[in-house]
Design a protein around this motif. Structure first.
Motif, PDB file in Angstrom:
ATOM      1  N   GLN A  59       0.851  -1.195   0.000  1.00 55.89           N
ATOM      2  CA  GLN A  59       0.000   0.000   0.000  1.00 55.89           C
ATOM      3  C   GLN A  59       0.891   1.251   0.000  1.00 55.89           C
ATOM      4  OE1 GLN A  59      -3.145  -0.981  -0.173  1.00 55.89           O
ATOM      5  NE2 GLN A  59      -2.817  -3.082   0.507  1.00 55.89           N
ATOM      6  N   ILE A  92      -3.180   3.593   1.219  1.00 56.77           N
ATOM      7  CA  ILE A  92      -4.013   4.041   0.095  1.00 56.77           C
ATOM      8  C   ILE A  92      -5.464   3.613   0.311  1.00 56.77           C
ATOM      9  CG2 ILE A  92      -2.255   4.116  -1.728  1.00 56.77           C
ATOM     10  CD1 ILE A  92      -3.158   1.351  -2.632  1.00 56.77           C
ATOM     11  N   GLY A  93      -6.376   4.346  -0.297  1.00 51.76           N
ATOM     12  CA  GLY A  93      -7.805   3.988  -0.233  1.00 51.76           C
ATOM     13  C   GLY A  93      -8.518   4.582  -1.428  1.00 51.76           C
ATOM     14  N   PHE A  94      -8.421   3.905  -2.572  1.00 53.69           N
ATOM     15  CA  PHE A  94      -9.119   4.438  -3.752  1.00 53.69           C
ATOM     16  C   PHE A  94      -9.825   3.369  -4.566  1.00 53.69           C
ATOM     17  CE2 PHE A  94      -4.592   4.093  -4.923  1.00 53.69           C
ATOM     18  CZ  PHE A  94      -4.676   3.245  -6.016  1.00 53.69           C
ATOM     19  N   SER A  95      -9.932   2.135  -4.023  1.00 55.44           N
ATOM     20  CA  SER A  95     -10.585   1.076  -4.813  1.00 55.44           C
ATOM     21  C   SER A  95     -12.060   1.399  -5.062  1.00 55.44           C
ATOM     22  CB  SER A  95     -10.440  -0.281  -4.125  1.00 55.44           C
ATOM     23  OG  SER A  95     -11.209  -0.334  -2.953  1.00 55.44           O
ATOM     24  N   ARG A  99     -15.943   1.198  -8.450  1.00 49.99           N
ATOM     25  CA  ARG A  99     -17.352   0.786  -8.411  1.00 49.99           C
ATOM     26  C   ARG A  99     -18.196   1.595  -9.392  1.00 49.99           C
ATOM     27  NH1 ARG A  99     -18.870  -1.234  -2.457  1.00 49.99           N
ATOM     28  NH2 ARG A  99     -17.006  -2.501  -2.178  1.00 49.99           N
ATOM     29  N   PRO A 100     -19.029   0.904 -10.169  1.00 53.05           N
ATOM     30  CA  PRO A 100     -19.918   1.635 -11.075  1.00 53.05           C
ATOM     31  C   PRO A 100     -21.078   2.256 -10.296  1.00 53.05           C
ATOM     32  CG  PRO A 100     -20.271  -0.737 -11.302  1.00 53.05           C
ATOM     33  CD  PRO A 100     -19.221  -0.551 -10.236  1.00 53.05           C
ATOM     34  N   TRP A 122     -12.327   0.162   1.926  1.00 51.63           N
ATOM     35  CA  TRP A 122     -11.137  -0.604   2.298  1.00 51.63           C
ATOM     36  C   TRP A 122      -9.936   0.314   2.485  1.00 51.63           C
ATOM     37  CZ3 TRP A 122     -12.472  -5.714   2.510  1.00 51.63           C
ATOM     38  CH2 TRP A 122     -13.421  -6.211   1.611  1.00 51.63           C
ATOM     39  N   VAL A 123      -9.369   0.326   3.666  1.00 49.06           N
ATOM     40  CA  VAL A 123      -8.048   0.955   3.865  1.00 49.06           C
ATOM     41  C   VAL A 123      -7.250   0.010   4.755  1.00 49.06           C
ATOM     42  CG1 VAL A 123      -6.730   2.964   4.619  1.00 49.06           C
ATOM     43  CG2 VAL A 123      -9.077   3.274   3.860  1.00 49.06           C
ATOM     44  N   THR A 174      -7.337  -3.837   8.323  1.00 48.66           N
ATOM     45  CA  THR A 174      -8.106  -3.142   7.290  1.00 48.66           C
ATOM     46  C   THR A 174      -9.355  -2.538   7.925  1.00 48.66           C
ATOM     47  OG1 THR A 174      -7.304  -4.669   5.592  1.00 48.66           O
ATOM     48  CG2 THR A 174      -9.295  -3.435   5.070  1.00 48.66           C
ATOM     49  N   VAL A 314      -8.686 -11.744  -5.052  1.00 45.44           N
ATOM     50  CA  VAL A 314      -9.606 -10.619  -5.305  1.00 45.44           C
ATOM     51  C   VAL A 314      -8.971  -9.236  -5.202  1.00 45.44           C
ATOM     52  CG1 VAL A 314     -11.686 -11.874  -4.643  1.00 45.44           C
ATOM     53  CG2 VAL A 314     -10.419 -10.618  -2.885  1.00 45.44           C
ATOM     54  N   SER A 315      -7.726  -9.140  -4.691  1.00 44.86           N
ATOM     55  CA  SER A 315      -7.200  -7.785  -4.529  1.00 44.86           C
ATOM     56  C   SER A 315      -6.968  -7.165  -5.913  1.00 44.86           C
ATOM     57  CB  SER A 315      -5.950  -7.742  -3.658  1.00 44.86           C
ATOM     58  OG  SER A 315      -4.994  -8.609  -4.138  1.00 44.86           O
ATOM     59  N   ALA A 316      -7.334  -5.885  -6.008  1.00 46.77           N
ATOM     60  CA  ALA A 316      -7.297  -5.134  -7.278  1.00 46.77           C
ATOM     61  C   ALA A 316      -8.095  -5.833  -8.372  1.00 46.77           C
ATOM     62  CB  ALA A 316      -5.868  -4.860  -7.720  1.00 46.77           C
ATOM     63  N   THR A 318     -11.025  -6.399 -11.008  1.00 44.98           N
ATOM     64  CA  THR A 318     -11.956  -5.613 -11.822  1.00 44.98           C
ATOM     65  C   THR A 318     -12.980  -6.601 -12.389  1.00 44.98           C
ATOM     66  OG1 THR A 318     -10.716  -5.961 -13.843  1.00 44.98           O
ATOM     67  CG2 THR A 318     -10.076  -4.054 -12.509  1.00 44.98           C
ATOM     68  N   SER A 319     -14.054  -6.083 -13.011  1.00 41.15           N
ATOM     69  CA  SER A 319     -15.057  -7.008 -13.582  1.00 41.15           C
ATOM     70  C   SER A 319     -14.402  -7.926 -14.615  1.00 41.15           C
ATOM     71  CB  SER A 319     -16.187  -6.281 -14.276  1.00 41.15           C
ATOM     72  OG  SER A 319     -16.473  -5.096 -13.658  1.00 41.15           O
ATOM     73  N   MET A 322     -12.472 -10.552 -12.862  1.00 41.20           N
ATOM     74  CA  MET A 322     -13.430 -11.504 -12.289  1.00 41.20           C
ATOM     75  C   MET A 322     -13.922 -12.465 -13.375  1.00 41.20           C
ATOM     76  SD  MET A 322     -17.163 -10.819 -10.613  1.00 41.20           S
ATOM     77  CE  MET A 322     -16.788  -9.732  -9.269  1.00 41.20           C
TER      78      MET A 322
HETATM   79  C1  LIG Z   1      -8.587  -7.396   2.842  1.00 44.73           C
HETATM   80  C2  LIG Z   1      -8.665  -6.322   1.817  1.00 44.73           C
HETATM   81  C3  LIG Z   1      -7.951  -5.159   1.992  1.00 44.73           C
HETATM   82  C4  LIG Z   1      -7.993  -4.142   1.043  1.00 44.73           C
HETATM   83  N1  LIG Z   1      -7.256  -3.011   1.245  1.00 44.73           N
HETATM   84  C5  LIG Z   1      -7.291  -2.012   0.332  1.00 44.73           C
HETATM   85  C6  LIG Z   1      -6.566  -0.793   0.532  1.00 44.73           C
HETATM   86  O1  LIG Z   1      -5.821  -0.621   1.500  1.00 44.73           O
HETATM   87  N2  LIG Z   1      -6.686   0.204  -0.390  1.00 44.73           N
HETATM   88  C7  LIG Z   1      -7.483   0.066  -1.492  1.00 44.73           C
HETATM   89  O2  LIG Z   1      -7.563   1.010  -2.293  1.00 44.73           O
HETATM   90  N3  LIG Z   1      -8.167  -1.082  -1.712  1.00 44.73           N
HETATM   91  C8  LIG Z   1      -8.111  -2.117  -0.833  1.00 44.73           C
HETATM   92  N4  LIG Z   1      -8.828  -3.267  -1.048  1.00 44.73           N
HETATM   93  C9  LIG Z   1      -9.751  -3.262  -2.186  1.00 44.73           C
HETATM   94  C10 LIG Z   1      -9.431  -4.213  -3.261  1.00 44.73           C
HETATM   95  O3  LIG Z   1      -8.502  -3.711  -4.167  1.00 44.73           O
HETATM   96  C11 LIG Z   1     -10.787  -4.580  -3.825  1.00 44.73           C
HETATM   97  O4  LIG Z   1     -11.054  -5.865  -3.348  1.00 44.73           O
HETATM   98  C12 LIG Z   1     -10.935  -4.562  -5.294  1.00 44.73           C
HETATM   99  O5  LIG Z   1     -10.834  -3.250  -5.776  1.00 44.73           O
HETATM  100  C13 LIG Z   1     -12.320  -5.102  -5.662  1.00 44.73           C
HETATM  101  O6  LIG Z   1     -13.326  -4.258  -5.156  1.00 44.73           O
HETATM  102  P1  LIG Z   1     -14.442  -4.776  -4.137  1.00 44.73           P
HETATM  103  O7  LIG Z   1     -13.913  -5.956  -3.431  1.00 44.73           O
HETATM  104  O8  LIG Z   1     -14.852  -3.632  -3.318  1.00 44.73           O
HETATM  105  O9  LIG Z   1     -15.580  -5.361  -5.095  1.00 44.73           O
HETATM  106  P2  LIG Z   1     -16.610  -4.660  -6.061  1.00 44.73           P
HETATM  107  O10 LIG Z   1     -16.939  -3.291  -5.634  1.00 44.73           O
HETATM  108  O11 LIG Z   1     -17.741  -5.601  -6.223  1.00 44.73           O
HETATM  109  O12 LIG Z   1     -15.793  -4.537  -7.406  1.00 44.73           O
HETATM  110  C14 LIG Z   1     -15.229  -5.613  -8.142  1.00 44.73           C
HETATM  111  C15 LIG Z   1     -15.280  -5.270  -9.630  1.00 44.73           C
HETATM  112  O13 LIG Z   1     -16.594  -5.487 -10.074  1.00 44.73           O
HETATM  113  C16 LIG Z   1     -17.117  -4.324 -10.684  1.00 44.73           C
HETATM  114  N5  LIG Z   1     -18.524  -4.215 -10.314  1.00 44.73           N
HETATM  115  C17 LIG Z   1     -19.048  -4.124  -9.073  1.00 44.73           C
HETATM  116  N6  LIG Z   1     -20.376  -4.020  -9.136  1.00 44.73           N
HETATM  117  C18 LIG Z   1     -20.709  -4.047 -10.453  1.00 44.73           C
HETATM  118  C19 LIG Z   1     -21.924  -3.972 -11.177  1.00 44.73           C
HETATM  119  N7  LIG Z   1     -23.087  -3.837 -10.552  1.00 44.73           N
HETATM  120  N8  LIG Z   1     -21.875  -4.005 -12.532  1.00 44.73           N
HETATM  121  C20 LIG Z   1     -20.687  -4.118 -13.184  1.00 44.73           C
HETATM  122  N9  LIG Z   1     -19.502  -4.200 -12.574  1.00 44.73           N
HETATM  123  C21 LIG Z   1     -19.513  -4.166 -11.220  1.00 44.73           C
HETATM  124  C22 LIG Z   1     -16.308  -3.161 -10.124  1.00 44.73           C
HETATM  125  O14 LIG Z   1     -16.255  -2.089 -11.044  1.00 44.73           O
HETATM  126  C23 LIG Z   1     -14.956  -3.797  -9.914  1.00 44.73           C
HETATM  127  O15 LIG Z   1     -14.218  -3.675 -11.099  1.00 44.73           O
HETATM  128  C24 LIG Z   1      -8.791  -4.299  -0.109  1.00 44.73           C
HETATM  129  C25 LIG Z   1      -9.528  -5.475  -0.291  1.00 44.73           C
HETATM  130  C26 LIG Z   1      -9.459  -6.485   0.642  1.00 44.73           C
HETATM  131  C27 LIG Z   1     -10.257  -7.741   0.416  1.00 44.73           C
END
Ligand SMILES: Cc1cc2nc3c(=O)[nH]c(=O)nc-3n(C[C@H](O)[C@H](O)[C@H](O)COP(=O)(O)OP(=O)(O)OC[C@H]3O[C@@H](n4cnc5c(N)ncnc54)[C@H](O)[C@@H]3O)c2cc1C
Length: 332
Positions: A59, A92-95, A99-100, A122-123, A174, A314-316, A318-319, A322
């Motif tokens: 991070q 960091i915290g920008f994931s 989200r759409p 998530w941070v 986290t 699952v970290s980082a 994207t759809s 996935m």
């Molecule tokens: C333990 C843990 C620690 C983490 N720590 C950090 C951190 O320190 N900093 C940080 O920035 N991130 C952190 N993350 C976030 C991590 O990078 C995310 O898991 C990742 O970005 C996926 O997002 P999400 O899990 O919130 O899932 P979702 O929000 O469901 O997103 C997953 C993907 O699906 C897509 N999606 C979601 N809903 C829809 C929909 N309805 N239609 C189409 N597409 C959709 C999203 O655009 C995204 O690309 C952490 C995650 C975990 C599990």
């Protein structure tokens, strides 16, 4: 390290002491500006030893790389020279920008800065990082990135959750954070990115993030190897060799694709990431299978690696990642 934040803290401080926390930092700010290849190898090796440590330190490494491209010279001067040895520590915290739909975290321009409202889901690094780089969306779709506090005591305008109970890497602490009219001054704004920046950045990073999966796969293979030596059974020795050979091929493909980041290679890089994730999961499961019932002991390394593989799946994400991962799971 996986279970106890205080043990993890000792290793984390060790990385700081050895000036390993800003490896991509440009020479201008103190270096060592290691190459992408060296950095990815480093990420692999840390993940091989401890998922929690790999996840926690990355991070800050990301924050450092992003700040090195800041538009705010004063922030760069204040932070970058102190980020290698941990004098300045930034999560960091920008994931949420991925989200759409309606933005989860919003920024609105006001006198002297921005007002922040919404939620950062998530941070990682609560109690390790006194500050973090937040991403919040402006009404026109651009995203403001600013350094904000990550306090362990109450602060007006923000509500930090308890550290989450997680199946793996809980010790990296986290949290989620809710904001209500939290003011961030212009001086703390590192940059403003155009709309769609994260999708573009994710495209570049599709394969790069796979280093953690590769390190976790290596950790699984280390356990299979130990079991193969200990039990001296042919099928375990063969299984280790076969998985190791596949890992070598997978890493070689990652190296081949690394310098080419363009639309034509997107599908290939998605397939690579899906392979990395699936191979990691198989290596982690092989660690469990070869450890037999003992793998169920809460202190056994096989179950830790198995749990860590879940986070790196699952970290980082994207759809598109996935989809590629799921497709690989159902393909014969
Ligand atoms: C333990 C843990 C620690 C983490 N720590 C950090 C951190 O320190 N900093 C940080 O920035 N991130 C952190 N993350 C976030 C991590 O990078 C995310 O898991 C990742 O970005 C996926 O997002 P999400 O899990 O919130 O899932 P979702 O929000 O469901 O997103 C997953 C993907 O699906 C897509 N999606 C979601 N809903 C829809 C929909 N309805 N239609 C189409 N597409 C959709 C999203 O655009 C995204 O690309 C952490 C995650 C975990 C599990």
């Amino acid at each position: 390290m996986d279970k106890d934040p205080e043990v993890l803290r000792i290793a984390f401080q060790g990385l700081c002491k050895h000036n390993l926390m800003a490896l991509r930092r440009p020479e201008k700010w103190g270096g060592p500006a290691v190459s992408e290849l060296v950095f990815r190898r480093y990420q692999e090796q840390i993940a091989r030893v401890s998922g929690a440590l790999a996840f926690l330190q990355t991070q800050h490494q990301s924050a450092g790389s992003m700040l090195a491209n800041s538009e705010n010279e004063a922030i760069m001067e204040e932070y970058l020279p102190k980020m290698g040895n941990g004098e300045k520590l930034v999560g960091i915290g920008f994931s949420q920008l991925r989200r759409p739909g309606p933005p989860l975290m919003r920024a609105e321009e006001t006198d002297g800065g921005y007002l922040l409202n919404g939620k950062v889901p998530w941070v990682t690094g609560y109690s390790f990082y006194p500050e973090y780089l937040i991403g919040a969306q402006l009404p026109d779709g651009r995203a403001v990135f600013a350094i904000v506090p990550l306090p362990t005591t109450e602060l007006a305008g923000m509500k930090v959750s308890e550290p989450m109970g997680l199946a793996a890497m809980e010790s990296a602490q986290t949290v989620s954070i809710d904001y209500e009219n939290f003011f961030v001054p212009h001086e703390k704004v590192a940059f403003v990115k155009p709309a769609g920046w994260i999708q573009n950045n994710d495209m570049i990073n599709i394969a790069l993030q796979g280093s953690f999966a590769m390190g976790c796969a290596m950790a699984g293979l280390d356990i299979v190897n130990t079991n193969a030596q200990k039990k001296n059974v042919d099928f375990l020795i063969k299984a280790h060799a076969a998985l190791q050979e596949e890992l070598n091929r997978c890493r070689a493909w990652a190296e081949e694709l690394r310098p080419q980041v363009n639309e034509e290679t997107t599908n290939e890089r998605l397939a690579l990431r899906a392979w990395q994730i699936e191979l990691m999961a198989r290596c982690a499961q092989a660690a469990v299978v070869s450890s037999s019932g003992a793998a169920n002991s809460s202190n056994h390394p096989a179950q830790r690696v198995f749990r860590e593989s879940m986070v790196f799946t699952v970290s980082a994400q994207t759809s598109a990642i996935m989809e590629a991962s799921i497709k690989r799971l159902i393909s014969e």
